[in-house]
Design an enzyme around this catalytic site. Structure first.
Site, PDB file in Angstrom:
ATOM      1  N   LYS A   1       4.507   8.769   8.950  1.00 42.15           N
ATOM      2  CA  LYS A   1       4.285   8.139  10.259  1.00 42.15           C
ATOM      3  C   LYS A   1       5.301   8.575  11.334  1.00 42.15           C
ATOM      4  O   LYS A   1       5.156   9.647  11.896  1.00 42.15           O
ATOM      5  CB  LYS A   1       4.188   6.631  10.083  1.00 42.15           C
ATOM      6  CG  LYS A   1       2.970   6.295   9.178  1.00 42.15           C
ATOM      7  CD  LYS A   1       2.576   4.853   9.147  1.00 42.15           C
ATOM      8  CE  LYS A   1       1.226   4.683   8.475  1.00 42.15           C
ATOM      9  NZ  LYS A   1       1.275   4.271   7.077  1.00 42.15           N
TER      10      LYS A   1
ATOM     11  N   TYR B   1       0.860  -1.187   0.000  1.00 39.84           N
ATOM     12  CA  TYR B   1       0.000   0.000   0.000  1.00 39.84           C
ATOM     13  C   TYR B   1       0.892   1.231   0.000  1.00 39.84           C
ATOM     14  O   TYR B   1       1.816   1.323   0.803  1.00 39.84           O
ATOM     15  CB  TYR B   1      -0.894  -0.014   1.243  1.00 39.84           C
ATOM     16  CG  TYR B   1      -1.747   1.229   1.404  1.00 39.84           C
ATOM     17  CD1 TYR B   1      -2.766   1.522   0.494  1.00 39.84           C
ATOM     18  CD2 TYR B   1      -1.535   2.107   2.465  1.00 39.84           C
ATOM     19  CE1 TYR B   1      -3.555   2.654   0.639  1.00 39.84           C
ATOM     20  CE2 TYR B   1      -2.330   3.241   2.616  1.00 39.84           C
ATOM     21  CZ  TYR B   1      -3.336   3.524   1.705  1.00 39.84           C
ATOM     22  OH  TYR B   1      -4.104   4.644   1.858  1.00 39.84           O
TER      23      TYR B   1
ATOM     24  N   ASP C   1       9.245   2.623  -0.385  1.00 39.94           N
ATOM     25  CA  ASP C   1       8.224   3.279   0.418  1.00 39.94           C
ATOM     26  C   ASP C   1       8.442   2.853   1.869  1.00 39.94           C
ATOM     27  O   ASP C   1       8.065   1.755   2.272  1.00 39.94           O
ATOM     28  CB  ASP C   1       6.820   2.891  -0.073  1.00 39.94           C
ATOM     29  CG  ASP C   1       5.736   3.630   0.712  1.00 39.94           C
ATOM     30  OD1 ASP C   1       6.072   4.330   1.684  1.00 39.94           O
ATOM     31  OD2 ASP C   1       4.549   3.491   0.342  1.00 39.94           O
TER      32      ASP C   1
HETATM   33  C1  LIG Z   1       0.549   4.644   5.803  1.00 40.73           C
HETATM   34  C2  LIG Z   1       1.275   4.409   4.541  1.00 40.73           C
HETATM   35  C3  LIG Z   1       1.158   5.278   3.456  1.00 40.73           C
HETATM   36  C4  LIG Z   1       0.190   6.418   3.427  1.00 40.73           C
HETATM   37  O1  LIG Z   1       0.463   7.373   4.396  1.00 40.73           O
HETATM   38  P1  LIG Z   1      -0.728   8.373   4.845  1.00 40.73           P
HETATM   39  O2  LIG Z   1      -0.042   9.296   5.803  1.00 40.73           O
HETATM   40  O3  LIG Z   1      -1.775   7.504   5.467  1.00 40.73           O
HETATM   41  O4  LIG Z   1      -1.204   9.054   3.622  1.00 40.73           O
HETATM   42  C5  LIG Z   1       1.957   5.059   2.346  1.00 40.73           C
HETATM   43  N1  LIG Z   1       2.806   4.024   2.301  1.00 40.73           N
HETATM   44  C6  LIG Z   1       2.931   3.153   3.327  1.00 40.73           C
HETATM   45  C7  LIG Z   1       3.910   2.036   3.236  1.00 40.73           C
HETATM   46  C8  LIG Z   1       2.154   3.312   4.466  1.00 40.73           C
HETATM   47  O5  LIG Z   1       2.252   2.421   5.461  1.00 40.73           O
END
Ligand SMILES: *Cc1c(COP(=O)(O)O)cnc(C)c1O
Length: 429
Positions: A268, A145, A240
């Site tokens: 995060k 994701y 990511d």
């Molecule tokens: C949480 C997450 C996102 C999206 O971040 P948001 O702050 O919720 O937009 C993108 N990539 C990864 C791997 C994530 O865990």
């Protein structure tokens, strides 16, 4: 069993005003057919709900609470900035000092841009990759994701012949076609797709340690292949690390695997609990961004001083404490304890952890990809999760999410967790 009357009332009310009663879908507890818990405060390893029930929190706001909730030094840093103003829409020195801290921990990042969410980070990184390479196609992996970016909200049938189909209405097919999704940890699948589209391949984006299909670290040789093929082809490799960055180790997954991506996305943890994202990487790529280069990207609140204050304080604490070995030891103490209990009840449970992230699956063997996770036992997971939450153990309410542990989780909390799970299993799932 906790009574959650207030949460039930509050959810009813919330549904009148917000779609599904929430501002982010996983919070609605649909995956476990439950009623979401509404919180009103948090401290250390604990969250407290609207009915005053206390929970041991294994979500930690999906990562940021790695040093525990309401950490006094982070509150102090935010309060100090609060007195000075909450936003100027102009540069501040704290943006550079935050950038320096991140760069020190992640040497692949030579320049960085702050944004306001992980989604914004991946969206911008993809645009930058396309602009820099002058190519269009993106390869991602099923179950990874990357936020709700149009180009990345694609699961798609993997394989050469199937082009991406959007996961959601509202994404034009023409755009979705530019993204191909392969099976995670499957080199052959990747190579097939790669060879077919490499001339127009801008970037490969991957969660090197996936936390959005449960917790599944990539195989090292899989990531090495992605690095090799993208380098040869002058396509960019984007890690990511919105979730894994500062969660699995100070230098993220790239430090664990010793692989340097061209671009990294963060979020995060680096916001210390405030809304933040960032993306960074090789200097010549980052300098392709406006105002230096032609790729446009901007944000009214980007580099917000409150978020920078919280995030940089948390990063400093993490550098000072380097808690990752200790976190991993605690996570494995918890998981080993759980697995032992499940074994006694003849329920297969597979477990895994790195640093402050972990996962458990209702399966004999550890899943390697999304399909494996889909096959794990749904019914047992749902029953188990609902019982845990009803008894004050707040695990992520979906088998497609990871677990998170903090420095404030001590043997006391973990032993309590294990004893609750023991009772749950003794009564039967
Ligand atoms: C949480 C997450 C996102 C999206 O971040 P948001 O702050 O919720 O937009 C993108 N990539 C990864 C791997 C994530 O865990």
């Amino acid at each position: 069993m906790n009574k959650i009357n207030k949460s039930i009332e509050l959810f009813k009310e919330a549904k009148l005003h917000m779609p599904g009663g929430v501002n982010s879908p996983v919070r609605a507890f649909k995956n476990i057919d439950g009623n979401p818990i509404f919180f009103k405060k948090a401290k250390g390893a604990y969250v407290f709900d609207a009915d005053n029930n206390k929970y041991i929190d294994y979500i930690g706001s999906w990562g940021p609470m790695i040093m525990g909730h309401s950490h006094p030094e982070i509150i102090k840093a935010i309060s100090k900035q609060l007195e000075l103003g909450t936003s100027y829409g102009a540069p501040t020195s704290i943006e550079s000092s935050t950038a320096i801290l991140i760069k020190e921990c992640m040497p692949s990042i030579k320049k960085i841009r702050m944004v306001n969410s992980g989604t914004e980070a991946t969206m911008s990184a993809v645009r930058l990759a396309r602009g820099f390479t002058k190519r269009n196609k993106i390869i991602k992996f099923d179950g990874c994701y990357h936020g709700h970016v149009d180009s990345l909200l694609i699961k798609a049938g993997s394989g050469v012949t199937t082009f991406g189909l959007p996961d959601s209405p509202g994404i034009p097919k023409e755009l979705a076609k530019q993204t191909l999704s392969c099976e995670f940890n499957n080199k052959e699948d990747f190579l097939k797709v790669f060879n077919k589209i490499k001339n127009d391949l801008a970037a490969v984006i991957v969660e090197p340690i996936a936390g959005n299909m449960g917790f599944i670290p990539a195989d090292k040789s899989f990531l090495q292949l992605l690095r090799k093929k993208t380098s040869e082809n002058k396509s960019l490799l984007i890690f990511d690390e919105v979730m894994s960055g500062f969660r699995v180790s100070l230098g993220g997954a790239q430090e664990i695997y010793k692989i340097k991506p061209d671009l990294t996305t963060l979020g995060k943890v680096i916001g210390g609990g405030l809304p933040v994202g960032a993306f960074g990487g090789r200097k010549e790529i980052m300098d392709f961004l406006a105002p230096n280069g032609p790729v446009y990207q901007a944000g009214t609140l980007s580099g917000n001083p409150l978020a920078m204050a919280a995030g940089s304080k948390l990063i400093k604490l993490l550098i000072k404490n380097n808690p990752y070995k200790a976190l991993e030891a605690k996570a494995s103490y918890l998981l080993d304890g759980m697995q032992q209990l499940f074994l006694e009840h003849n329920i297969p449970l597979s477990i895994n952890q790195r640093g402050g992230m972990f996962g458990f699956f209702f399966s004999e063997n550890l899943p390697k990809n999304l399909n494996d996770v889909i096959k794990t036992n749904d019914k047992q997971f749902k029953k188990f999760l609902n019982k845990c939450i009803a008894n004050g153990i707040y695990f992520a309410p979906s088998k497609f999410e990871a677990g998170f542990i903090s420095t404030k989780h001590t043997k006391v909390e973990i032993n309590h967790t294990i004893s609750i799970i023991k009772q749950i299993l003794e009564k039967g799932l």
